[in-house]
Design an enzyme around this catalytic site. Structure first.
Site, PDB file in Angstrom:
ATOM      1  N   SER A 124       0.928  -1.212   0.109  1.00 61.03           N
ATOM      2  CA  SER A 124      -0.140   0.007   0.075  1.00 61.03           C
ATOM      3  C   SER A 124       0.831   1.456   0.140  1.00 61.03           C
ATOM      4  O   SER A 124       2.074   1.158   0.595  1.00 61.03           O
ATOM      5  CB  SER A 124      -1.005  -0.033   1.196  1.00 61.03           C
ATOM      6  OG  SER A 124      -1.420   1.250   1.463  1.00 61.03           O
ATOM      7  N   TYR A 148      -1.822  -1.445  10.975  1.00 60.23           N
ATOM      8  CA  TYR A 148      -1.848  -1.866   9.518  1.00 60.23           C
ATOM      9  C   TYR A 148      -0.821  -1.568   8.957  1.00 60.23           C
ATOM     10  O   TYR A 148      -0.141  -2.302   7.999  1.00 60.23           O
ATOM     11  CB  TYR A 148      -3.396  -1.255   9.110  1.00 60.23           C
ATOM     12  CG  TYR A 148      -3.429  -1.298   7.518  1.00 60.23           C
ATOM     13  CD1 TYR A 148      -3.560  -2.487   6.954  1.00 60.23           C
ATOM     14  CD2 TYR A 148      -3.279  -0.357   6.819  1.00 60.23           C
ATOM     15  CE1 TYR A 148      -3.617  -2.580   5.611  1.00 60.23           C
ATOM     16  CE2 TYR A 148      -3.253  -0.359   5.532  1.00 60.23           C
ATOM     17  CZ  TYR A 148      -3.515  -1.605   4.922  1.00 60.23           C
ATOM     18  OH  TYR A 148      -3.550  -1.522   3.448  1.00 60.23           O
ATOM     19  N   LYS A 152       2.299  -3.890   6.724  1.00 61.73           N
ATOM     20  CA  LYS A 152       2.741  -3.687   5.057  1.00 61.73           C
ATOM     21  C   LYS A 152       4.148  -3.507   5.006  1.00 61.73           C
ATOM     22  O   LYS A 152       5.131  -3.936   4.158  1.00 61.73           O
ATOM     23  CB  LYS A 152       1.880  -2.581   4.397  1.00 61.73           C
ATOM     24  CG  LYS A 152       0.407  -2.619   4.363  1.00 61.73           C
ATOM     25  CD  LYS A 152       0.285  -3.987   3.320  1.00 61.73           C
ATOM     26  CE  LYS A 152      -1.297  -4.427   3.454  1.00 61.73           C
ATOM     27  NZ  LYS A 152      -1.650  -5.534   2.907  1.00 61.73           N
TER      28      LYS A 152
HETATM   29  C1  UD1 Z   1      -6.768   4.658   3.795  1.00 58.93           C
HETATM   30  C2  UD1 Z   1      -5.850   4.294   4.426  1.00 58.93           C
HETATM   31  C3  UD1 Z   1      -4.634   3.739   3.926  1.00 58.93           C
HETATM   32  C4  UD1 Z   1      -5.366   2.266   3.196  1.00 58.93           C
HETATM   33  C5  UD1 Z   1      -6.159   2.921   2.112  1.00 58.93           C
HETATM   34  C6  UD1 Z   1      -6.914   1.435   1.829  1.00 58.93           C
HETATM   35  C7  UD1 Z   1      -5.877   5.880   6.356  1.00 58.93           C
HETATM   36  C8  UD1 Z   1      -5.019   6.984   7.124  1.00 58.93           C
HETATM   37  N1  UD1 Z   1      -4.957   5.331   5.690  1.00 58.93           N
HETATM   38  O1  UD1 Z   1      -6.148   5.602   2.773  1.00 58.93           O
HETATM   39  O2  UD1 Z   1      -3.721   3.078   5.014  1.00 58.93           O
HETATM   40  O3  UD1 Z   1      -4.046   1.574   2.579  1.00 58.93           O
HETATM   41  O4  UD1 Z   1      -7.125   3.489   2.900  1.00 58.93           O
HETATM   42  O5  UD1 Z   1      -7.713   1.860   0.735  1.00 58.93           O
HETATM   43  O6  UD1 Z   1      -6.908   5.420   6.934  1.00 58.93           O
HETATM   44  N2  UD1 Z   1     -12.481  11.003   3.820  1.00 58.93           N
HETATM   45  C9  UD1 Z   1     -13.239  11.832   4.265  1.00 58.93           C
HETATM   46  N3  UD1 Z   1     -14.204  11.340   4.626  1.00 58.93           N
HETATM   47  C10 UD1 Z   1     -14.411   9.947   4.798  1.00 58.93           C
HETATM   48  C11 UD1 Z   1     -13.569   9.266   4.558  1.00 58.93           C
HETATM   49  C12 UD1 Z   1     -12.434   9.635   3.808  1.00 58.93           C
HETATM   50  O7  UD1 Z   1     -13.074  13.165   4.235  1.00 58.93           O
HETATM   51  O8  UD1 Z   1     -15.805   9.567   5.302  1.00 58.93           O
HETATM   52  C13 UD1 Z   1     -11.020  11.610   3.150  1.00 58.93           C
HETATM   53  C14 UD1 Z   1      -9.677  11.183   4.093  1.00 58.93           C
HETATM   54  O9  UD1 Z   1      -9.522  12.297   5.014  1.00 58.93           O
HETATM   55  C15 UD1 Z   1      -8.828  11.357   2.819  1.00 58.93           C
HETATM   56  C16 UD1 Z   1      -9.356  11.021   1.593  1.00 58.93           C
HETATM   57  O10 UD1 Z   1     -10.778  11.133   1.992  1.00 58.93           O
HETATM   58  O11 UD1 Z   1      -8.179  12.731   2.697  1.00 58.93           O
HETATM   59  C17 UD1 Z   1      -9.361   9.361   1.492  1.00 58.93           C
HETATM   60  O12 UD1 Z   1      -9.579   8.437   2.485  1.00 58.93           O
HETATM   61  P1  UD1 Z   1      -9.742   7.214   2.421  1.00 58.93           P
HETATM   62  O13 UD1 Z   1     -10.548   6.576   1.308  1.00 58.93           O
HETATM   63  O14 UD1 Z   1      -9.909   6.557   3.872  1.00 58.93           O
HETATM   64  O15 UD1 Z   1      -8.022   6.689   1.889  1.00 58.93           O
HETATM   65  P2  UD1 Z   1      -6.785   6.939   2.626  1.00 58.93           P
HETATM   66  O16 UD1 Z   1      -6.957   7.621   3.884  1.00 58.93           O
HETATM   67  O17 UD1 Z   1      -6.033   7.716   1.644  1.00 58.93           O
END
Ligand code: UD1
Length: 369
Positions: A124, A148, A152
């Site tokens: 990842s 997690y 990795k």
């Molecule tokens: C997350 C994990 C990462 C994992 C990946 C798997 C974290 C910190 N990282 O990545 O380790 O490999 O998922 O797919 O959790 N967001 C919102 N509202 C939400 C959900 C997300 O605003 O309800 C924003 C987050 O703050 C971020 C972006 O959307 O800026 C992407 O979030 P997400 O889909 O959870 O992925 P990552 O955090 O990049």
């Protein structure tokens, strides 16, 4: 010659299995179904016309693995199986270390015993850690912010140590950026258990009425619109990256190679929401909340190594991603449990109201569709 796909009933695994079958390969899936559904196996058969051999095996069980590897002529392995919820890993670190590290070690030992040494590992972009550069390159330093992510980082290290000790191994470490989207048929997609942690599954659940509104974690990042920026990669492109990685392992002399799989393009959280609204015709209500712990402002890939060495590149942009994610969610508002009537088997013929407490969501989705 058979490819063993651990976690092959899961989200990325199932899309990859379909492409391997389309490529003419023989595949066996090992999956505990803890975080996936047996319905996926029917859908794969429906899409490919082939019934994939399936073994409900936990790869942490060495005896079960030995039986599987004796029964099938496995020559290559793609290892998807593992626990992947960041928040859960913070609450249950020992479970994450024990399961993810233990199962990978057991699997590698079994493969070594059976002389199978072509191995693709699901890593990842989280391994670039809190100080990740954007774009991230494969030789950047690695780190993590949660158990997690550390599993990795540690498994990658195990694989490099193994390849350094025994140059018969051919190992590809694939670092996924943000996998999203679904098979264009709408039959296979991401079906998170419980409240989704990741952005796009949450957005699609808002659109079918399973969630009320999206919480945007932070709009004060140093980005164009203040929201976080990610490299959203269509799961179909990611699946194709695995097919290319296996082809690479068959021809390379390098015992281990690492590749970023991303598009090289960043899209902000608000940008994704806007693209989804355009693709679905649904407005997504949004509430802004403080930043989520452990999130970085900007993450996207330098995928030039995968482009050059694997001859692979991501073909789908954010609009395809949203269109396909929406088709999947609209057709399966409750995920794999929401089988259309003609697909429901005798086993699932319980009264709908009792089985599906979210019936209003189904009605809403019906209107939307
Ligand atoms: C997350 C994990 C990462 C994992 C990946 C798997 C974290 C910190 N990282 O990545 O380790 O490999 O998922 O797919 O959790 N967001 C919102 N509202 C939400 C959900 C997300 O605003 O309800 C924003 C987050 O703050 C971020 C972006 O959307 O800026 C992407 O979030 P997400 O889909 O959870 O992925 P990552 O955090 O990049």
């Amino acid at each position: 010659m058979t490819i063993l796909v651990t976690g092959g009933a899961g989200y990325i695994g199932s899309h990859t299995v379909i492409q391997l079958l389309d490529d003419g390969a023989d595949v066996v899936i090992a999956d505990t179904l803890e975080n996936s559904s047996a319905v996926v196996l029917d859908r794969i058969a429906e899409l490919t016309g082939r019934r994939v051999p399936f073994e409900q095996v936990d790869v942490s069980d060495p005896q079960a693995l030995d039986r599987l590897l004796t029964r099938y002529d496995v020559t290559e392995v793609i290892h998807f199986a593992g626990l992947k919820a960041v928040g859960e890993s913070v609450e249950q670190p020992l479970r994450y270390y024990s399961h993810n590290l233990g199962s990978t070690l057991t699997l590698l030992q079994a493969l070594d015993r059976h002389g199978i040494r072509r191995f693709v590992f699901s890593s990842s972009a989280t391994v670039y850690g809190p100080d990740a550069a954007a774009p991230a390159q494969e030789d950047d330093p690695t780190s993590a912010t949660n158990p997690y992510g550390w599993t990795k980082v540690m498994i990658e290290q195990m694989l490099r140590d193994l390849a350094a000790a025994d140059d018969r191994w051919r190992i590809a470490i694939l670092r996924y950026f943000n996998p999203v989207g679904a098979h264009p048929s709408g039959l296979i997609g991401e079906d998170p258990r419980g409240r989704p942690n990741n952005l796009l599954p949450f957005v699609t659940q808002v659109a079918v009425g399973r969630q009320n509104e999206l919480t945007v974690f932070g709009d004060d990042y140093p980005t164009a619109d203040g929201t976080g920026v990610r490299d959203f990669i269509h799961v179909e492109d990611l699946a194709s990256g695995h097919v290319h990685a296996l082809a690479h392992l068959r021809r390379t002399d390098e015992p281990v190679s690492t590749f970023n799989l991303g598009t090289g393009e960043g899209t902000s959280v608000r940008g994704l929401v806007t693209a989804f609204e355009r693709a679905s015709g649904h407005r997504i209500p949004v509430r802004v909340a403080p930043r989520r712990a452990g999130d970085v402002a900007v993450s996207y890939a330098d995928s030039s190594k995968a482009n050059d060495v694997l001859g692979w590149r991501a073909r789908h942009g954010i609009d395809d991603i949203c269109t396909d994610a929406w088709r999947w969610q609209r057709q399966n508002p409750l995920g794999y449990e929401s089988l259309p009537a003609r697909r429901r088997s005798a086993r699932t013929q319980a009264p709908r109201r009792q089985r599906y407490p979210l019936l209003p969501a189904l009605r809403l989705a019906g209107r939307a569709g």
